[in-house]
Design a protein around this motif. Structure first.
Motif, short mmCIF file in Angstrom:
data_model
loop_
_atom_site.label_atom_id
_atom_site.label_comp_id
_atom_site.label_asym_id
_atom_site.label_seq_id
_atom_site.Cartn_x
_atom_site.Cartn_y
_atom_site.Cartn_z
N GLU A 1 0.86 -1.18 0.00
CA GLU A 1 0.00 0.00 0.00
C GLU A 1 0.89 1.23 0.00
OE1 GLU A 1 -3.25 0.06 -0.14
OE2 GLU A 1 -3.79 -2.00 0.35
N ASN A 2 0.58 2.19 -0.90
CA ASN A 2 1.29 3.46 -0.85
C ASN A 2 0.99 4.19 0.45
OD1 ASN A 2 2.69 3.63 -3.27
ND2 ASN A 2 0.89 4.31 -4.40
N PHE A 3 -0.25 4.06 0.93
CA PHE A 3 -0.73 4.90 2.02
C PHE A 3 -1.38 4.04 3.09
CE2 PHE A 3 -1.54 6.67 -2.24
CZ PHE A 3 -0.46 7.55 -2.30
N HIS B 1 -5.63 4.40 -8.78
CA HIS B 1 -6.14 4.00 -10.09
C HIS B 1 -5.20 4.45 -11.21
CE1 HIS B 1 -9.68 2.50 -8.30
NE2 HIS B 1 -10.40 3.60 -8.27
N LEU B 2 -4.62 5.64 -11.06
CA LEU B 2 -3.70 6.13 -12.09
C LEU B 2 -2.46 5.25 -12.17
CD1 LEU B 2 -3.77 8.55 -14.05
CD2 LEU B 2 -2.33 9.79 -12.43
N GLN B 3 -1.92 4.87 -11.03
CA GLN B 3 -0.76 3.97 -11.02
C GLN B 3 -1.09 2.62 -11.65
OE1 GLN B 3 -0.09 4.66 -6.62
NE2 GLN B 3 2.02 4.43 -7.28
N ASP B 4 -2.33 2.17 -11.48
CA ASP B 4 -2.74 0.84 -11.94
C ASP B 4 -3.50 0.89 -13.26
OD1 ASP B 4 -1.63 -0.18 -9.62
OD2 ASP B 4 -3.53 -0.22 -8.53
N LEU B 5 -3.31 1.96 -14.01
CA LEU B 5 -4.09 2.16 -15.24
C LEU B 5 -4.00 0.97 -16.19
CD1 LEU B 5 -5.81 4.25 -16.81
CD2 LEU B 5 -3.67 5.17 -17.75
N GLY B 6 -2.78 0.45 -16.37
CA GLY B 6 -2.61 -0.69 -17.28
C GLY B 6 -3.02 -2.01 -16.65
N SER B 7 -2.62 -2.25 -15.41
CA SER B 7 -2.91 -3.53 -14.79
C SER B 7 -4.40 -3.71 -14.50
CB SER B 7 -2.10 -3.70 -13.50
OG SER B 7 -2.41 -2.70 -12.56
N ALA C 1 2.38 13.14 -2.50
CA ALA C 1 3.21 14.06 -3.28
C ALA C 1 4.40 13.35 -3.89
CB ALA C 1 3.68 15.22 -2.40
N ALA C 2 4.98 12.39 -3.15
CA ALA C 2 6.12 11.63 -3.67
C ALA C 2 5.72 10.78 -4.87
CB ALA C 2 6.71 10.75 -2.57
N VAL C 3 4.53 10.18 -4.83
CA VAL C 3 4.07 9.39 -5.97
C VAL C 3 3.84 10.29 -7.18
CG1 VAL C 3 2.19 7.96 -6.85
CG2 VAL C 3 3.07 7.56 -4.56
N LEU C 4 3.25 11.45 -6.97
CA LEU C 4 3.05 12.38 -8.09
C LEU C 4 4.39 12.80 -8.69
CD1 LEU C 4 0.14 14.53 -6.64
CD2 LEU C 4 0.01 13.04 -8.64
N ARG C 5 5.39 13.00 -7.85
CA ARG C 5 6.73 13.33 -8.37
C ARG C 5 7.27 12.17 -9.20
NH1 ARG C 5 7.49 15.50 -3.19
NH2 ARG C 5 8.72 13.70 -2.53
N ARG C 6 7.05 10.94 -8.74
CA ARG C 6 7.52 9.78 -9.49
C ARG C 6 6.84 9.71 -10.85
NH1 ARG C 6 9.77 5.47 -6.40
NH2 ARG C 6 9.77 4.29 -8.35
N ILE C 7 5.56 10.00 -10.88
CA ILE C 7 4.85 9.98 -12.16
C ILE C 7 5.41 11.02 -13.11
CG2 ILE C 7 2.60 10.47 -13.23
CD1 ILE C 7 1.30 9.12 -10.79
N GLY D 1 4.76 1.79 -18.43
CA GLY D 1 6.05 1.16 -18.61
C GLY D 1 7.02 1.32 -17.47
N ALA D 2 6.71 2.18 -16.52
CA ALA D 2 7.63 2.44 -15.40
C ALA D 2 6.90 2.28 -14.08
CB ALA D 2 8.20 3.86 -15.51
N SER D 3 7.60 1.79 -13.08
CA SER D 3 7.00 1.65 -11.76
C SER D 3 6.94 3.01 -11.07
CB SER D 3 7.82 0.68 -10.90
OG SER D 3 7.32 0.66 -9.58
N THR D 4 5.80 3.30 -10.50
CA THR D 4 5.66 4.53 -9.72
C THR D 4 5.36 4.22 -8.25
OG1 THR D 4 3.30 4.68 -10.29
CG2 THR D 4 4.86 5.84 -11.73
N LYS D 5 5.52 2.96 -7.85
CA LYS D 5 5.32 2.59 -6.45
C LYS D 5 6.47 3.14 -5.61
CE LYS D 5 1.81 -0.12 -7.57
NZ LYS D 5 0.42 0.24 -7.27
#
Length: 295
Positions: free
Chosen positions: A27-29, A168-174, A249-255, A264-268
């Protein structure tokens, strides 16, 4: 009924059982970290175990009958008609001690059941779904920590909906590949000329990146709007909320760092990044940069 909820499992009353369940899922959060007092952590881990188990019945097992049986068992325990499932016994004790509304739990169950029936959304439908799949969790956190305030509830709803949308945005493809599910509005897919084949690709093309950029900006703006909740609570809950929002905020920076290629890239967040968000929750009082606004 889920196999982890049989009455023969005597470990379910052990608080370590709930912690172990949380640790088995990324879990991110995570809700109920050590930043909160032990009593609050116990209540929140019971809530987490309830939500996680029901969500797994819908997402992993795809078992509508088992989810319906889970709901029925929960309600029978709430009504005092049963006392044979330790998780429900413990959860009802938390509900009574902290005066937690039954509706907050049934709203979660309604959202999990919806995941078995609906896999495409328009924008009003998406936000209605988030109001049941995410917002109850924030209100339960507030109730466990002693807050019953309409203004705090509204701020919490903005934060929790944004957290749900960010996942949901992180898991858009999966989500599409594994569950045939697209949460983001069909009108936005049309607006950015994104088809389902593009979401199944190994990396995001320019159109998918534009869709992700749009939603990352909207989500960031919601986090910024919800940040004042930090100043509306006291003590260790303030640390917890600051840590959660710094994680967002850290996840948004990763995105942004991967140029919005969530396919194509992990944002976890890795372990080190999550530790930094906790330390930030402890030490840093100002709001992080969420990057809200169209880019």
């Amino acid at each position: 009924m889920a196999p982890t909820l049989t009455s023969s499992d005597s470990t379910l009353h052990d608080p370590r059982r709930y912690l172990a369940l949380a640790q088995r899922h990324y879990e991110n959060f995570p809700v109920g970290s050590w930043l909160l007092p032990p009593a609050a952590r116990l209540h929140l881990r019971r809530i987490y175990a309830f939500a996680r188990t029901a969500d797994d019945l819908a997402d992993e097992q795809r078992d509508a009958a088992a989810l319906a049986a889970f709901r029925d068992g929960f309600l029978r325990h709430v009504r005092g008609e049963a006392a044979d499932v330790p998780l429900f016994v413990d959860l009802v004790a938390s509900m009574r001690e902290r005066r937690l509304d039954e509706a907050l739990f049934t709203d979660l169950l309604d959202a999990f059941a919806q995941d078995l029936e609906q896999n495409r959304y328009d924008e009003p439908g998406l936000f209605d779904y988030c109001s049941r799949s995410a917002d109850p969790v924030g209100r339960l956190v507030l109730r466990v920590c002693g807050y019953r305030d309409a203004e705090l509830d509204a701020l919490s709803d903005r934060v929790c909906t944004a957290l749900q949308l960010l996942n949901h945005l992180q898991d858009l493809g999966s989500d599409l590949r594994e569950r045939d599910r697209i949460y983001f509005p069909q009108e936005d897919l049309e607006r950015f000329s994104v088809g389902e084949a593009q979401l199944l690709a190994p990396s995001a093309d320019a159109n998918v990146r534009a869709l992700v950029r749009h939603w990352a900006a909207r989500i960031g703006a919601e986090f910024a709007a919800g940040w004042p909740i930090v100043h509306g609570v006291r003590g260790r809950l303030r640390w917890e909320l600051r840590a959660i929002l710094r994680g967002a905020a850290a996840v948004l920076r990763r995105i942004r760092a991967v140029d919005h290629d969530v396919l194509g890239a992990s944002t976890k967040l890795g372990k080190a990044a999550r530790v930094r968000t906790v330390l930030g929750g402890l030490c840093l009082r100002g709001a992080p940069a969420f990057g809200g606004g169209e880019q």
